[in-house]
Write a protein that holds these residues in place. Structure first.
Motif, PDB file in Angstrom:
ATOM      1  N   ILE A  52       0.851  -1.209   0.000  1.00 35.14           N
ATOM      2  CA  ILE A  52       0.000   0.000   0.000  1.00 35.14           C
ATOM      3  C   ILE A  52       0.875   1.242   0.000  1.00 35.14           C
ATOM      4  N   TRP A  53       1.852   1.258   0.895  1.00 36.66           N
ATOM      5  CA  TRP A  53       2.715   2.429   1.006  1.00 36.66           C
ATOM      6  C   TRP A  53       3.597   2.579  -0.230  1.00 36.66           C
ATOM      7  N   ASN A  96       1.675   4.191  -2.853  1.00 36.89           N
ATOM      8  CA  ASN A  96       1.485   5.623  -2.572  1.00 36.89           C
ATOM      9  C   ASN A  96       2.756   6.447  -2.780  1.00 36.89           C
ATOM     10  N   PRO A 129      -5.980  -0.185   1.908  1.00 39.99           N
ATOM     11  CA  PRO A 129      -6.073   0.516   3.197  1.00 39.99           C
ATOM     12  C   PRO A 129      -7.342   0.202   3.975  1.00 39.99           C
ATOM     13  N   GLU A 130      -8.419  -0.095   3.268  1.00 39.92           N
ATOM     14  CA  GLU A 130      -9.706  -0.293   3.940  1.00 39.92           C
ATOM     15  C   GLU A 130      -9.810  -1.660   4.608  1.00 39.92           C
ATOM     16  N   ALA A 176      -8.219  -3.551   6.924  1.00 39.84           N
ATOM     17  CA  ALA A 176      -8.151  -3.785   8.379  1.00 39.84           C
ATOM     18  C   ALA A 176      -9.498  -3.480   9.034  1.00 39.84           C
ATOM     19  N   GLY A 177     -10.103  -2.374   8.645  1.00 36.47           N
ATOM     20  CA  GLY A 177     -11.387  -1.989   9.227  1.00 36.47           C
ATOM     21  C   GLY A 177     -12.495  -2.957   8.845  1.00 36.47           C
ATOM     22  N   ILE A 178     -12.576  -3.268   7.570  1.00 35.57           N
ATOM     23  CA  ILE A 178     -13.650  -4.153   7.092  1.00 35.57           C
ATOM     24  C   ILE A 178     -13.502  -5.536   7.723  1.00 35.57           C
ATOM     25  N   GLU A 223     -14.621  -5.940  11.297  1.00 38.88           N
ATOM     26  CA  GLU A 223     -16.073  -6.030  11.484  1.00 38.88           C
ATOM     27  C   GLU A 223     -16.608  -7.371  10.992  1.00 38.88           C
ATOM     28  N   ALA A 251     -18.092   3.134  -0.368  1.00 40.14           N
ATOM     29  CA  ALA A 251     -17.692   4.406   0.246  1.00 40.14           C
ATOM     30  C   ALA A 251     -16.260   4.768  -0.134  1.00 40.14           C
ATOM     31  N   ALA A 252     -15.415   3.735  -0.305  1.00 40.86           N
ATOM     32  CA  ALA A 252     -14.017   4.003  -0.635  1.00 40.86           C
ATOM     33  C   ALA A 252     -13.804   4.204  -2.133  1.00 40.86           C
ATOM     34  N   TYR A 301     -14.304   1.959  -4.681  1.00 45.39           N
ATOM     35  CA  TYR A 301     -13.836   0.826  -5.486  1.00 45.39           C
ATOM     36  C   TYR A 301     -14.900   0.346  -6.461  1.00 45.39           C
TER      37      TYR A 301
END
Lengths: 435, 288
Positions: free
Chosen positions: A91-92, A95, A391-392, A394-396, A399, A431-432, A434
């Motif tokens: 990811i980094w 970027n 990036p998304e 870890a959050g997804i 949950e 929301a992101a 994709y």
């Protein structure tokens, strides 16, 4: 002043100044685990060789992750080298936050780094972090219980065999559970485990258009299988068990089998900590019958240089030192072969001294069986095996794993959890931007 | 009487403290408000511009929002009931002359000095663990099947852990209040033939009113922010995700600072509603 004196003075000054410019003080953020602490103790060797000094910022894993992420995203510039994992690196790198590590010296032998590690720490074929050590997952099992059950562990078992063996080894009255696995919520805990299990049943997180795939039969099959097997042969309350909880249970002799990180092999075979140290066997993580992918993951703690640092050259020198073959030999000379950082280099596994370590070969085989660029049977748009390097994720995944843990605790059905997982994943991906 | 000069001097001398305190509170508040109107994604290039009320709408319309509000209020309500009721009983008990009173009091107060993370770990691993825990052994001793507390009864377990931590605080405040009760009043009631229950209901409880109000107000403020106990035990699973925990997930796990900040603003609003409500209903006692 004569011309010669002037010349001499100028040369001396130039030498002093160039020397001053080369001797840097590097600030390195790292994680507080054994191998990294050991590296700090050996830093003097690096300073002696290069003249550079090193300042360590040692943090607990979660804190480190938050600290370096904030620092690099806000271009804080606090660190010259950061310890990051396989999730962050692609990811980094994408970027443009990391310095490409594509110009190591010939002696460093970048081709010696295991291909799976190189793949997971690269973006578009460019290496952005050098692996300090790596791990996969494998089966650790009790040879005595297996024998008592009249079974023999194949080197590469299927899930069906594991389920039968687990049922045969379970003895509730004696407090022995056939199998201990992670059920704890969290993307790096139960989330990681159920993801590799699903991979080994042919499932995937996303299709090539980033649509969630929890409505597909493979996920239902994997989750149902896992839940049924654990209710038959798993420990009570496994819905809250993670790596540490299972490690404890196994060390106390309360598990017939445990599938987890290869790094745990040294803990369960250490007689100071484990009551079953002399009866542990190892096997490859299982797959479902007819599916080529196995339930093994891949992880590495690696060293990377944030883009924009003023000390890029010195930082590269450090990374070369810390992830080189010479460093491995340095640790072996000081602390013994069992304590060298594992899983990063092919040459380590060809070393006759290291071959004597009982879990060395199975660790290597497990790592080699893992392919982060091609983690599932069906094609996916992401890199990573037990995670998708976006990036998304870890959050997804946290949950989603919470919904799954509720299934393990008997609070909802597999269908309900998968429907919720499908909805929340698609929402987050929309929301992101994709989908 | 203060002169013009001395008043100015006082203002000047107080200014640094006032500025510091204002900055201390205002800077984070303003930053939270600013971020809440922005799409701020550290892992996707940082500040991606203003988005109006998008984050606010997204935060409340997420399926996790209302369950998290309910979870927060359940924990606050549950802990308040347990600590106040048990606190009163313990305070009365500790007020009785007994052998080793000093040591007993210290033991009762001790849990308050244990860090939340440590106490959550102790409860999780030593008491509630369904294989190695003390409760599991107790259950097995009586022939029962051990309970997986943190997954099967997650909310009651967390309420229990948090109550255990806050009970000493309630007990201490209530004990101090009981000790200030005029013993002659109680003796008079006793001589008039009032039974213990009536003495408690008509004399002790009204006397404790103000202390109970303080306990409820202070605990509510802290309980709205319970975090470590959930992080250590269930990781927000099994319906224990409170508003604070949801905000943590949005900011640090999902790396969505804007969305999390909007959540933070909602949390501030919720805390204020609860505080005003409490002030109105029970705060009257403070004027008495």
């Amino acid at each position: 002043m004569s011309r010669i004196t002037t010349l001499c003075t100028a040369t001396a000054m130039a030498l002093v100044m160039s020397g001053g410019a080369f001797a840097e003080n590097l600030v390195i953020a790292t994680v507080n685990n054994g191998d990294m602490i050991r590296m700090q103790g050996l830093t003097q060797d690096f300073t002696d060789k290069t003249g550079h000094t090193v300042e360590w910022v040692t943090l607990e894993e979660n804190v480190l992750r938050q600290r370096v992420t904030t620092d690099i995203a806000a271009k804080g510039g606090s660190f010259d080298i950061m310890t990051i994992g396989m999730y962050e690196t692609p990811i980094w790198g994408a970027n443009g936050w990391l310095v490409p590590l594509d110009d190591f010296s010939a002696e460093y032998d970048v081709d010696d780094i295991l291909p799976a590690m190189r793949g997971g720490l690269s973006h578009d074929g460019t290496l952005y972090a050098a692996p300090f050590y790596g791990e996969s997952s494998m089966i650790m099992y009790r040879t005595d219980l297996m024998e008592a059950a009249g079974l023999e562990m194949p080197t590469a078992p299927t899930w069906q065999f594991i389920r039968e063996a687990a049922a045969a080894m379970t003895d509730r009255d004696a407090d022995i559970n056939g199998i201990c696995l992670r059920g704890k919520a969290g993307w790096g805990e139960g989330g990681a485990f159920i993801t590799v299990t699903a991979n080994s049943f042919g499932a995937r997180w996303f299709d090539e258009e980033w649509n969630a795939q929890f409505d597909q039969p493979e996920w239902k099959e994997a989750l149902t299988f896992f839940t049924e097997m654990m209710s038959e042969s798993g420990p009570t309350g496994y819905a809250t068990n993670g790596f540490n909880e299972n490690l404890n249970l196994f060390q106390q002799g309360k598990c017939g089998m445990w599938i987890d990180a290869t790094v745990a092999a040294s803990f369960v075979t250490n007689p100071n900590d484990s009551t079953v140290a002399d009866s542990v066997g190892f096997a490859l993580a299982p797959n479902a019958e007819g599916v080529e992918k196995r339930a093994n993951w891949l992880w590495a703690w690696a060293l990377a240089i944030p883009a924009g640092t003023q000390k890029e050259d010195a930082a590269k020198e450090f990374i070369e030192w810390a992830t080189s073959k010479e460093y491995i030999e340095l640790v072996a000379a000081n602390e013994g072969w069992a304590n060298v950082p594992p899983g990063a280099r092919t040459s380590l596994y060809e070393n006759p001294n290291y071959k004597e370590v009982p879990f060395a070969q199975m660790t290597l085989d497990s790592i080699l069986a893992a392919d982060p660029s091609n983690p599932t049977v069906k094609p996916v748009p992401y890199v990573g095996i037990q995670f998708a390097a976006i990036p998304e994720f870890a959050g997804i995944a946290t949950e989603v794993s919470q919904e799954f843990s509720a299934v393990y605790a008997g609070q909802q059905t597999v269908e309900e959890a998968l429907a919720k997982a499908q909805a929340l994943t698609n929402d987050a991906m929309e929301a992101a931007g994709y989908r | 009487m203060a002169t013009q000069h001395s008043r100015s001097a006082a203002r000047l001398m107080m200014a640094p403290a006032v500025v510091l305190l204002l900055g201390w509170m205002l800077v984070p508040l303003i930053m939270t408000l600013t971020f809440s109107f922005k799409q701020y994604l550290p892992l996707r290039g940082g500040d991606l511009g203003w988005v109006g009320f998008d984050n606010y709408v997204r935060f409340v319309s997420s399926s996790a929002f209302w369950p998290s509000v309910v979870a927060t209020l359940t924990i606050v309500g549950g802990v308040l009931i347990i600590t106040v009721v048990l606190g009163i009983l313990l305070a009365i008990l500790l007020n009785q002359p007994m052998w080793g009173q000093g040591i007993v009091r210290i033991l009762v107060i001790a849990p308050f000095f244990v860090m939340p993370t440590v106490s959550a770990l102790v409860w999780k691993n030593m008491f509630m663990d369904p294989v190695n825990g003390l409760f599991a052994h107790l259950w097995k001793f009586f022939g029962a099947e051990p309970v997986a507390w943190l997954s099967e009864a997650s909310m009651p377990s967390i309420v229990m852990i948090v109550s255990w931590q806050w009970l000493p605080f309630a007990t201490l405040i209530l004990l101090t209040a009981i000790q200030s009760l005029d013993s002659e009043q109680l003796e008079a009631a006793e001589m008039d033939g009032a039974p213990p229950i009536k003495r408690f209901g008509y004399i002790i409880l009204p006397h404790l009113g103000r202390a109970i109000t303080i306990v409820i107000l202070i605990q509510t403020i802290f309980l709205l922010a319970v975090f470590a106990e959930i992080f250590v035990t269930t990781g927000g699973a099994f319906g224990t995700r409170t508003l604070t925990y949801l905000i943590y997930q949005r900011v640090l796990e999902s790396q969505n600072v804007g969305l999390g900040s909007a959540g933070g603003v909602y949390a501030i609003i919720l805390a204020n509603i609860v505080a005003i409500f409490l002030m109105r209903i029970v705060g009257k006692n403070l004027d008495a």
